[in-house]
Design a protein around this motif. Structure first.
Motif, PDB file in Angstrom:
ATOM      1  N   PHE A 155       1.056  -1.313   0.101  1.00  0.00           N
ATOM      2  CA  PHE A 155      -0.048  -0.073  -0.163  1.00  0.00           C
ATOM      3  C   PHE A 155       0.809   1.327  -0.040  1.00  0.00           C
ATOM      4  O   PHE A 155       0.657   2.211  -0.739  1.00  0.00           O
ATOM      5  N   LEU A 156       1.725   1.252   0.688  1.00  0.00           N
ATOM      6  CA  LEU A 156       2.936   2.518   0.794  1.00  0.00           C
ATOM      7  C   LEU A 156       3.513   2.803  -0.432  1.00  0.00           C
ATOM      8  O   LEU A 156       3.574   3.683  -0.876  1.00  0.00           O
ATOM      9  N   ALA A 157       3.779   1.589  -1.257  1.00  0.00           N
ATOM     10  CA  ALA A 157       4.493   1.775  -2.402  1.00  0.00           C
ATOM     11  C   ALA A 157       3.333   2.170  -3.628  1.00  0.00           C
ATOM     12  O   ALA A 157       3.474   3.012  -4.348  1.00  0.00           O
ATOM     13  N   TYR A 158       2.141   1.878  -3.653  1.00  0.00           N
ATOM     14  CA  TYR A 158       0.940   2.052  -4.507  1.00  0.00           C
ATOM     15  C   TYR A 158       0.586   3.598  -3.968  1.00  0.00           C
ATOM     16  O   TYR A 158       0.529   4.404  -5.089  1.00  0.00           O
ATOM     17  N   SER A 159       0.773   3.936  -2.995  1.00  0.00           N
ATOM     18  CA  SER A 159       0.161   5.432  -2.486  1.00  0.00           C
ATOM     19  C   SER A 159       1.134   6.313  -3.004  1.00  0.00           C
ATOM     20  O   SER A 159       0.665   7.559  -3.096  1.00  0.00           O
ATOM     21  N   LEU A 160       2.160   6.211  -3.204  1.00  0.00           N
ATOM     22  CA  LEU A 160       3.118   7.111  -3.852  1.00  0.00           C
ATOM     23  C   LEU A 160       2.562   7.764  -5.405  1.00  0.00           C
ATOM     24  O   LEU A 160       3.133   8.710  -5.580  1.00  0.00           O
ATOM     25  N   GLY A 161       1.911   6.819  -5.972  1.00  0.00           N
ATOM     26  CA  GLY A 161       1.614   7.254  -7.363  1.00  0.00           C
ATOM     27  C   GLY A 161       0.219   7.786  -7.291  1.00  0.00           C
ATOM     28  O   GLY A 161      -0.220   8.326  -8.389  1.00  0.00           O
ATOM     29  N   THR A 162      -0.509   8.126  -5.912  1.00  0.00           N
ATOM     30  CA  THR A 162      -1.748   8.575  -6.291  1.00  0.00           C
ATOM     31  C   THR A 162      -2.004   9.745  -6.562  1.00  0.00           C
ATOM     32  O   THR A 162      -3.042  10.129  -7.436  1.00  0.00           O
ATOM     33  N   PRO A 163      -1.255  10.766  -6.199  1.00  0.00           N
ATOM     34  CA  PRO A 163      -1.414  12.264  -6.869  1.00  0.00           C
ATOM     35  C   PRO A 163      -1.276  12.291  -8.470  1.00  0.00           C
ATOM     36  O   PRO A 163      -2.106  12.903  -8.998  1.00  0.00           O
ATOM     37  N   PHE A 164      -0.504  11.338  -9.071  1.00  0.00           N
ATOM     38  CA  PHE A 164      -0.337  11.262 -10.369  1.00  0.00           C
ATOM     39  C   PHE A 164      -1.414  10.487 -11.014  1.00  0.00           C
ATOM     40  O   PHE A 164      -1.581  10.867 -12.161  1.00  0.00           O
ATOM     41  N   PHE A 165      -2.109   9.599 -10.213  1.00  0.00           N
ATOM     42  CA  PHE A 165      -3.168   8.693 -11.017  1.00  0.00           C
ATOM     43  C   PHE A 165      -4.304  10.023 -11.436  1.00  0.00           C
ATOM     44  O   PHE A 165      -4.830   9.994 -12.295  1.00  0.00           O
ATOM     45  N   ILE A 166      -4.552  10.776 -10.188  1.00  0.00           N
ATOM     46  CA  ILE A 166      -5.564  11.775 -10.365  1.00  0.00           C
ATOM     47  C   ILE A 166      -5.346  12.974 -11.199  1.00  0.00           C
ATOM     48  O   ILE A 166      -6.091  13.395 -11.997  1.00  0.00           O
ATOM     49  N   ALA A 167      -3.708  13.378 -11.200  1.00  0.00           N
ATOM     50  CA  ALA A 167      -3.510  14.255 -12.247  1.00  0.00           C
ATOM     51  C   ALA A 167      -3.734  13.765 -13.614  1.00  0.00           C
ATOM     52  O   ALA A 167      -4.038  14.764 -14.560  1.00  0.00           O
ATOM     53  N   LYS A 168      -3.103  12.655 -13.657  1.00  0.00           N
ATOM     54  CA  LYS A 168      -3.252  12.179 -15.373  1.00  0.00           C
ATOM     55  C   LYS A 168      -4.646  12.043 -15.740  1.00  0.00           C
ATOM     56  O   LYS A 168      -4.862  12.606 -17.077  1.00  0.00           O
ATOM     57  N   ASP A 169      -5.870  11.889 -14.864  1.00  0.00           N
ATOM     58  CA  ASP A 169      -7.139  11.956 -15.389  1.00  0.00           C
ATOM     59  C   ASP A 169      -7.470  13.498 -15.851  1.00  0.00           C
ATOM     60  O   ASP A 169      -8.117  13.535 -16.826  1.00  0.00           O
ATOM     61  N   LEU A 170      -7.041  14.367 -14.935  1.00  0.00           N
ATOM     62  CA  LEU A 170      -7.465  15.783 -15.524  1.00  0.00           C
ATOM     63  C   LEU A 170      -6.711  16.083 -16.599  1.00  0.00           C
ATOM     64  O   LEU A 170      -7.376  16.700 -17.521  1.00  0.00           O
ATOM     65  N   LEU A 171      -5.270  15.862 -16.821  1.00  0.00           N
ATOM     66  CA  LEU A 171      -4.727  16.310 -18.003  1.00  0.00           C
ATOM     67  C   LEU A 171      -5.240  15.717 -19.129  1.00  0.00           C
ATOM     68  O   LEU A 171      -5.540  16.154 -20.136  1.00  0.00           O
ATOM     69  N   VAL A 172      -5.525  14.437 -19.134  1.00  0.00           N
ATOM     70  CA  VAL A 172      -6.480  13.559 -20.311  1.00  0.00           C
ATOM     71  C   VAL A 172      -7.622  14.122 -20.522  1.00  0.00           C
ATOM     72  O   VAL A 172      -7.752  14.550 -21.906  1.00  0.00           O
ATOM     73  N   ALA A 173      -8.201  14.758 -19.615  1.00  0.00           N
ATOM     74  CA  ALA A 173      -9.558  15.340 -19.956  1.00  0.00           C
ATOM     75  C   ALA A 173      -9.365  16.820 -20.597  1.00  0.00           C
ATOM     76  O   ALA A 173     -10.118  17.033 -21.532  1.00  0.00           O
ATOM     77  N   VAL A 174      -8.338  17.347 -20.223  1.00  0.00           N
ATOM     78  CA  VAL A 174      -8.043  18.620 -21.053  1.00  0.00           C
ATOM     79  C   VAL A 174      -7.519  18.175 -22.436  1.00  0.00           C
ATOM     80  O   VAL A 174      -8.003  18.876 -23.558  1.00  0.00           O
ATOM     81  N   PHE A 175      -6.803  17.309 -22.626  1.00  0.00           N
ATOM     82  CA  PHE A 175      -6.404  16.863 -24.058  1.00  0.00           C
ATOM     83  C   PHE A 175      -7.689  16.542 -24.916  1.00  0.00           C
ATOM     84  O   PHE A 175      -7.858  16.947 -25.901  1.00  0.00           O
ATOM     85  N   TYR A 176      -8.959  15.651 -24.198  1.00  0.00           N
ATOM     86  CA  TYR A 176      -9.765  15.533 -24.899  1.00  0.00           C
ATOM     87  C   TYR A 176     -10.688  16.669 -25.309  1.00  0.00           C
ATOM     88  O   TYR A 176     -11.275  16.618 -26.263  1.00  0.00           O
ATOM     89  N   ALA A 177     -10.787  17.531 -24.271  1.00  0.00           N
ATOM     90  CA  ALA A 177     -11.399  18.826 -24.482  1.00  0.00           C
ATOM     91  C   ALA A 177     -10.818  19.598 -25.806  1.00  0.00           C
ATOM     92  O   ALA A 177     -11.482  20.211 -26.526  1.00  0.00           O
ATOM     93  N   LEU A 178      -9.508  19.449 -25.949  1.00  0.00           N
ATOM     94  CA  LEU A 178      -8.912  20.060 -27.156  1.00  0.00           C
ATOM     95  C   LEU A 178      -8.972  19.407 -28.394  1.00  0.00           C
ATOM     96  O   LEU A 178      -8.457  19.824 -29.480  1.00  0.00           O
TER      97      LEU A 178
END
Length: 431
Positions: free
Chosen positions: A249-272
């Motif tokens: 869990f500690l190893a996985y949790s290091l990537g949690t901010p990037f998981f959610i940030a990737k979703d937002l960035l991909v959404a902007v790409f789709y909007a464009l």
């Protein structure tokens, strides 16, 4: 679906939705028919250990029967996802967020006699329907590596599954509450070519998700061992299994901010209107993760922890690449240097929250246990966890307010963006 429909006239959007729904029904029908006809092949690919274990025959037969029973979900998954996107584009965000929780709760309630297990599963299963991305592909890829590599066995595969569940539950809930409704909102500035407004909205959405996500995982990182003890430690799941899941869990949790940030960035790409770059980055991330998984297990002997770390690393790298590509397409995004200040503040808040949670839990655990002696039971442990978590959240937001991280202003802006989008005024820079 939501970003595309938000930019189309209503009548044209309805026709597109109808055509895509028909296509998804056909695709789901073909895949569902394959799974129904060859369930033993699917189970063998995903869980080859059931053909080796002495007690695997009974479990294998149960898995095959259940897989055949679940094939209607394969047929309906695509149309349901399209329907959520259609409703989100129409401004109806409530039903897409709560309907998975309702269906999961009904299923779990019908089979569960353990109320604590029911409550956790109802919370954990609901975001899995609405949170998707290459991280899920990476998860299945890691199970395949575990199956093909002799140095790992079913024990570690199960540990990865439990740890991933603990990570994806709060992450998926946050994604459904914030990211899903924000996706069509990113398309509005594109219609008017308001690039600076789009950049500001993206930056504030990123900071908002961090302010909501990081305190949760800061608290969970401190309390992961007692949480796992309460949720899972029974029967064959002993203290050694808890220690394994905690480390994963500690190893996985290091990537949690990037998981959610990737979703937002991909959404902007789709909007464009650019879906090619996110696809290529995601495909590259999956390929890189496969290589890192193999190296972690076969060369560096990191075991299951290496698999979890590779997922976090590829998620972070994907976000950096997507942000760099977006900066070239979208003027107005803050520079890397401008992000140092809010990132440092968030790190300070996380450290403060982590320390506060650990100290509060240890003090309360000792105090309650010494007072109640043998009467210290599950309810007292839950009370201790809740109180320690509350202190941990306070430990995050107090320095956030004192250091002017704008946490309360971001919460207010989220309400305005999701509930009253027509009253939303241009946002100022948040970094």
């Amino acid at each position: 679906m939501s970003t595309t429909l938000s930019k189309l006239p209503e009548e044209r959007g309805k026709k597109l939705f109808q055509h895509l729904t028909t296509i998804m029904f056909l695709v789901g029908g073909v895949v569902g028919a394959f799974v129904y006809i060859f369930p033993d092949f699917v189970v063998q690919i995903y869980a080859p250990g059931l053909w080796i274990m002495a007690e695997g025959q009974i479990i294998r037969e149960i898995a095959i029967k259940q897989l055949k029973m679940m094939t209607p979900c394969i047929v309906l998954a695509g149309p349901v996802g399209l329907g959520f996107g259609y409703m989100s584009a129409q401004g109806n965000d409530v039903l897409p967020c709560i309907s998975p929780a309702l269906s999961s709760s009904l299923v779990i309630a019908s089979v569960s006699d353990d109320i604590e297990l029911f409550l956790f599963l109802a919370w954990a299963c609901y975001p899995n329907y609405v949170y998707t991305g290459s991280s899920n592909t990476n998860k299945h890829l890691q199970c395949l590596v575990c199956a093909l590599t002799s140095r790992l066995n079913g024990y570690f595969s199960a540990g990865l599954s439990y740890a991933y569940l603990l990570v994806i539950a709060p992450l998926g809930a946050l994604s459904s509450i914030t990211v899903l409704p924000l996706v069509p909102k990113f398309s509005k500035p594109v219609k008017t070519s308001s690039w600076e407004s789009l950049a500001n909205d993206l930056e504030r959405a990123l900071l908002l998700c961090m302010v909501l996500l990081l305190p949760i995982f800061s608290v969970m990182r401190s309390l992961v061992e007692p949480i796992i003890h309460i949720l899972f430690e029974r029967c064959e799941f002993d203290s050694s299994a808890s220690a394994l899941v905690s480390s994963l869990f500690l190893a996985y949790s290091l990537g949690t901010p990037f998981f959610i940030a990737k979703d937002l960035l991909v959404a902007v790409f789709y909007a464009l209107g650019d879906g090619k770059r996110p696809f290529l980055v995601s495909a590259g991330a999956v390929a890189l993760n496969a290589v890192l998984d193999w190296l972690s297990v076969s060369r560096f002997n990191l075991g299951a922890k290496g698999l979890a770390l590779s997922t976090s690393f590829t998620a972070a790298l994907s976000v950096l690449i997507l942000f760099h590509l977006l900066k070239r397409k979208l003027s107005g995004l803050s520079s890397y240097a401008a992000m140092i200040y809010p990132t440092t503040l968030l790190l300070i808040c996380c450290i403060t929250s982590n320390i506060t949670t650990s100290v509060a839990y240890n003090l309360m655990h000792v105090s309650v246990a010494s007072t109640l002696l043998s009467r210290y039971n599950l309810m007292m442990e839950l009370f201790t966890l809740l109180m320690a978590g509350a202190f941990g959240l306070i430990g995050f937001f107090v320095p956030a307010v004192l250091l002017h991280l704008c946490g309360f202003e971001l919460a207010r802006d989220l309400y305005r963006m999701l509930i009253m989008p027509q009253s939303l005024t241009p946002m100022t820079k948040s970094f």
